[in-house]
Design an enzyme around this catalytic site. Structure first.
Site, PDB file in Angstrom:
ATOM      1  N   CYS A   2       0.942  -1.243  -0.152  1.00  0.00           N
ATOM      2  CA  CYS A   2      -0.012   0.160  -0.041  1.00  0.00           C
ATOM      3  C   CYS A   2       0.930   1.164  -0.122  1.00  0.00           C
ATOM      4  CB  CYS A   2      -0.937   0.087   1.249  1.00  0.00           C
ATOM      5  SG  CYS A   2      -2.003  -1.388   1.419  1.00  0.00           S
ATOM      6  N   ARG A  27       5.155   0.044  -6.065  1.00  0.00           N
ATOM      7  CA  ARG A  27       5.192  -0.816  -4.917  1.00  0.00           C
ATOM      8  C   ARG A  27       3.957  -1.882  -5.110  1.00  0.00           C
ATOM      9  NH1 ARG A  27       6.419   2.750  -0.019  1.00  0.00           N
ATOM     10  NH2 ARG A  27       4.907   1.560   1.123  1.00  0.00           N
ATOM     11  N   TRP A  76      -3.058  -2.527  -1.406  1.00  0.00           N
ATOM     12  CA  TRP A  76      -2.704  -3.955  -1.941  1.00  0.00           C
ATOM     13  C   TRP A  76      -3.505  -4.901  -0.883  1.00  0.00           C
ATOM     14  CZ3 TRP A  76       0.355  -8.329   0.055  1.00  0.00           C
ATOM     15  CH2 TRP A  76       0.713  -8.930  -1.007  1.00  0.00           C
ATOM     16  N   ASN A 100      -1.768   2.086   5.892  1.00  0.00           N
ATOM     17  CA  ASN A 100      -0.900   1.128   5.544  1.00  0.00           C
ATOM     18  C   ASN A 100      -0.509   0.182   6.609  1.00  0.00           C
ATOM     19  OD1 ASN A 100      -0.662   2.371   3.072  1.00  0.00           O
ATOM     20  ND2 ASN A 100       1.932   2.843   3.091  1.00  0.00           N
ATOM     21  N   GLY A 101      -0.280  -1.111   6.488  1.00  0.00           N
ATOM     22  CA  GLY A 101       0.046  -2.209   7.495  1.00  0.00           C
ATOM     23  C   GLY A 101      -1.307  -2.999   7.945  1.00  0.00           C
ATOM     24  N   GLU A 480      18.795 -16.912  -8.639  1.00  0.00           N
ATOM     25  CA  GLU A 480      18.307 -15.231  -9.000  1.00  0.00           C
ATOM     26  C   GLU A 480      17.836 -15.305 -10.250  1.00  0.00           C
ATOM     27  OE1 GLU A 480      17.502 -13.149  -7.377  1.00  0.00           O
ATOM     28  OE2 GLU A 480      17.819 -11.248  -8.709  1.00  0.00           O
ATOM     29  N   LYS A 484      14.095 -14.155 -11.150  1.00  0.00           N
ATOM     30  CA  LYS A 484      13.877 -13.167 -12.016  1.00  0.00           C
ATOM     31  C   LYS A 484      12.696 -13.170 -13.115  1.00  0.00           C
ATOM     32  CE  LYS A 484      14.756 -10.484 -10.347  1.00  0.00           C
ATOM     33  NZ  LYS A 484      15.207 -10.016  -8.999  1.00  0.00           N
ATOM     34  N   GLU A 487       9.227 -14.191 -11.988  1.00  0.00           N
ATOM     35  CA  GLU A 487       8.361 -13.140 -11.258  1.00  0.00           C
ATOM     36  C   GLU A 487       7.780 -12.064 -12.481  1.00  0.00           C
ATOM     37  OE1 GLU A 487      12.080 -10.563  -9.291  1.00  0.00           O
ATOM     38  OE2 GLU A 487       9.871 -10.070  -8.484  1.00  0.00           O
ATOM     39  N   HIS A 503      18.791 -36.922  -9.134  1.00  0.00           N
ATOM     40  CA  HIS A 503      18.152 -37.326  -8.129  1.00  0.00           C
ATOM     41  C   HIS A 503      16.605 -36.991  -7.962  1.00  0.00           C
ATOM     42  CE1 HIS A 503      21.946 -38.367  -6.567  1.00  0.00           C
ATOM     43  NE2 HIS A 503      22.259 -37.359  -6.770  1.00  0.00           N
ATOM     44  N   LYS A 603       6.618  -4.347  -4.288  1.00  0.00           N
ATOM     45  CA  LYS A 603       7.863  -4.026  -4.175  1.00  0.00           C
ATOM     46  C   LYS A 603       8.609  -3.964  -2.695  1.00  0.00           C
ATOM     47  CE  LYS A 603      12.058  -2.386  -5.788  1.00  0.00           C
ATOM     48  NZ  LYS A 603      12.559  -3.423  -6.473  1.00  0.00           N
TER      49      LYS A 603
END
Ligand code: M6R
Length: 608
Positions: A2, A27, A76, A100-101, A480, A484, A487, A503, A603
């Site tokens: 948010c 974000r 969000w 927010n939160g 990584e 990348k 996402e 395996h 973000k």
């Protein structure tokens, strides 16, 4: 996650608020809204979806609220699905808030308020705060805020407007960051600086237990006893260009290209007379010598930077390093104690799990070192020692330049630890440090020609799934690379230690399944080639990321991305990650995705 913005001044604020919200789009969010003191009322307009299609379309249809004081939000979703009704701002026309939160005890508060006759419309935890403020409000905003905060448990940043105070914004925070921007005849609140950078660089960082009250001319802070406090004004060193695309199609591409510069900005001030020197960050050879064990705790890409750090520190300093995912570390009862060093890596400095992990490490007696990009963030402020990465604002959700400087800092740290412990001599420490200094030029060269990465991306776009494989440092990098790609391209991908494939995972290989084999480490090269052959003979389409001088036969790889031959194994990850970033970027572009704002992601992940 948010985002909050607030404006109070002389200008019409609807457009200012919407434009500032757009700066916070990176974000991650799924609805947006504004509330403005307008013609004696608080007028709220909010909508599910992207700002352009949702909120802006609604403002065009319904008309923009007229007024010079307002608050705004990108949400969000956590409590309640993304919908118009669950969007912020939330209020009853008398008091309206953005939040927010997470309010942890919202159920109890909601039950209490229902018993007092309140009727709830949304599924959000935020509505309990709005109604609780209303319950306590008897004409004095600060009294209501203080009483409500006494009841609330959780993490929050709140922007609040009261109908009775048409030229004022009130703000408070606990955990979730909030700044108060100081302009000329206008003032702001924002959850991060990028939102208001075009208006001002001067800001106050709001701390827990502080209430800000602002109008166009004045900003007044007080504590929970209403005692006025004086706060230090900070000046952001990020300029507006850093938060703009600067001619690139996407922030991610711009940030990939910024890497050579940001490496220099991060490492050069920490190299004195050819030797790493982190004393300015509170890190001295005497300290580094005494740690029994090192932990690196982080999330996502930052955790992958920690993995590179582990390989490098263990290789040259011979100190055991554990790398943990922060959300696991904090609940696995970790064996950490006095004499241990816990390194927390975070771009945002606000990641909830990383922050909690750091607090736990402190409680267990370890010393904590934060490697953080965002100045004044919670992790930065609470760590015992701090190294800022000077990457500038990273806007794309997919982290690239922040990762690059996180690993650059891990290298400096590894060299300093190894030297302090007598595991390498001064000549070797100087040699390694100068190799690190050469990496910006190496990366610059790789970035000159991105055609091979584009071609490789074109070979991936129809894949349902792919594998990244590697050994040693190449394995750390393949993790990584895989993150990348998945996402931002939405193609399923996994990274595997090349030797581990047989395996189990090798059963996934079918005709033409792409396998990206990272094979830059010369000491492990032959072993990796054997593993590549195992997948190639089973039909995989192999793309090798290897040194330029190696030309694979067709029975080994279908295509290669060549990296400079003369880069030493230890330093190679700084160069080798670049093609992995580019491949992910171009795959996302070719698939027509929203590269900078991939679906469902945020973000800064401020909830656990
Ligand atoms: O702000 P942080 O570095 O603490 O964030 C950690 C992760 O959320 C972050 O690296 C995430 O994995 C990125 N989207 C990866 O590109």
């Amino acid at each position: 996650m948010c985002g909050i913005v607030g404006y109070v001044g002389k200008q019409q604020c609807a457009d200012i608020l919407v434009n500032a919200l757009k700066k916070l789009e990176y974000r991650g969010y799924d609805s947006a809204g504004i509330a403005v003191h307008s013609e004696g009322k608080i007028k709220t307009v909010k909508a599910k979806g992207k700002i352009a299609e949702g909120l802006e379309a609604k403002l065009t249809n319904e008309g923009k609220p007229v007024g010079t004081c307002g608050i705004a939000h990108t949400r969000w979703a956590t409590h309640g699905e993304p919908s118009d009704i669950n969007s912020h701002p939330i209020g009853n026309g008398k008091i309206t808030i953005v939040h927010n939160g997470i309010i942890e005890n919202y159920r109890e508060i909601k039950e209490f308020l229902i018993s007092k006759g309140y009727v709830f419309e949304s599924e959000t935890d935020t509505e309990t705060v709005a109604k609780l403020l209303d319950y306590y409000y008897e004409g004095n905003p600060k009294d209501a805020i203080i009483s409500a905060l006494n009841d609330i448990e959780g993490a929050y940043a709140l922007g609040i407007i009261f109908k009775d105070f048409p030229e004022k914004i009130f703000a408070v925070r606990k955990e979730s960051p909030l700044i108060v921007g100081k302009g000329n005849g206008e003032n702001f609140i924002a959850s991060d600086m990028t939102a208001i950078l075009e208006h001002t660089k001067e800001y106050y960082l709001l701390e827990y237990g502080e209430i800000a009250e602002l109008d166009g001319e004045n900003i007044v802070f007080c504590d929970m006893h209403k005692t006025e406090i004086t706060k230090e004004l900070s000046v952001a060193d990020w300029d507006l260009d850093a938060a703009e695309k600067g001619g690139y199609e996407h922030f991610m591409l711009k940030e990939i290209h910024e890497q050579p510069e940001v490496i220099k900005t991060t490492i050069n001030p920490r190299i004195k007379d050819g030797m790493p020197d982190l004393s300015e960050c509170g890190i001295t050879p005497e300290k580094l010598k005494k740690y029994n064990k090192i932990f690196v705790v982080a999330c996502g890409t930052a955790m992958h930077a920690g993995l590179v750090g582990k390989y490098v520190i263990e290789k040259i300093a011979r100190v055991p390093v554990d790398v943990d995912i922060a959300s696991e570390f904090r609940y696995r009862d970790p064996i950490v104690s006095e004499g241990d060093l816990v390194i927390i890596i975070s771009q945002s400095g606000e990641t909830a799990d990383s922050l909690a992990a750091m607090r736990l490490a402190k409680k267990l007696g370890a010393e904590t070192l934060a490697i953080v990009n965002v100045k004044g963030s919670s992790i930065a402020r609470e760590a015992d020692m701090l190294i800022y990465t000077h990457a500038g604002p990273e806007i794309a959700v997919a982290s690239t330049k922040a990762y690059m400087v996180q690993i650059a800092v891990m290298y400096l740290l590894a060299f300093e630890i190894a030297f302090a412990m007598g595991k390498i001599d001064e000549a070797e420490c100087r040699r390694l440090t100068s190799l690190l200094r050469e990496t910006p030029d190496v990366i610059e060269k790789i970035l000159e020609d991105t055609e091979d990465a584009q071609y490789i991306a074109s070979q991936l776009i129809t894949a349902d799934s792919l594998l990244y494989i590697g050994r040693g440092l190449d394995y750390a990098l393949s993790m990584e690379g895989s993150l990348k790609l998945k996402e931002i391209s939405y193609i399923h991908s996994e990274s595997y230690a090349a030797g581990e494939l047989k395996h189990g995972t090798i059963s996934l290989i079918t005709d033409n399944m792409p396998v990206i084999a990272v094979a830059t480490q010369t000491d492990l090269f032959d072993k990796t080639i054997s593993n590549i052959k195992e997948v190639k003979t089973r039909g995989a389409k192999v793309i090798m990321v290897c040194r330029e001088g190696y030309n694979p036969d067709k029975d080994i790889a279908d295509f290669k991305f060549g990296l400079p031959d003369d880069v030493e194994n230890l330093i190679m990850p700084m160069a080798a990650v670049v093609p992995l970033q580019l491949i992910a970027y171009y795959t996302s572009v070719l698939r027509g995705n929203d590269v900078d704002k991939p679906r469902n992601l945020a973000k800064s992940v401020t909830v656990e």
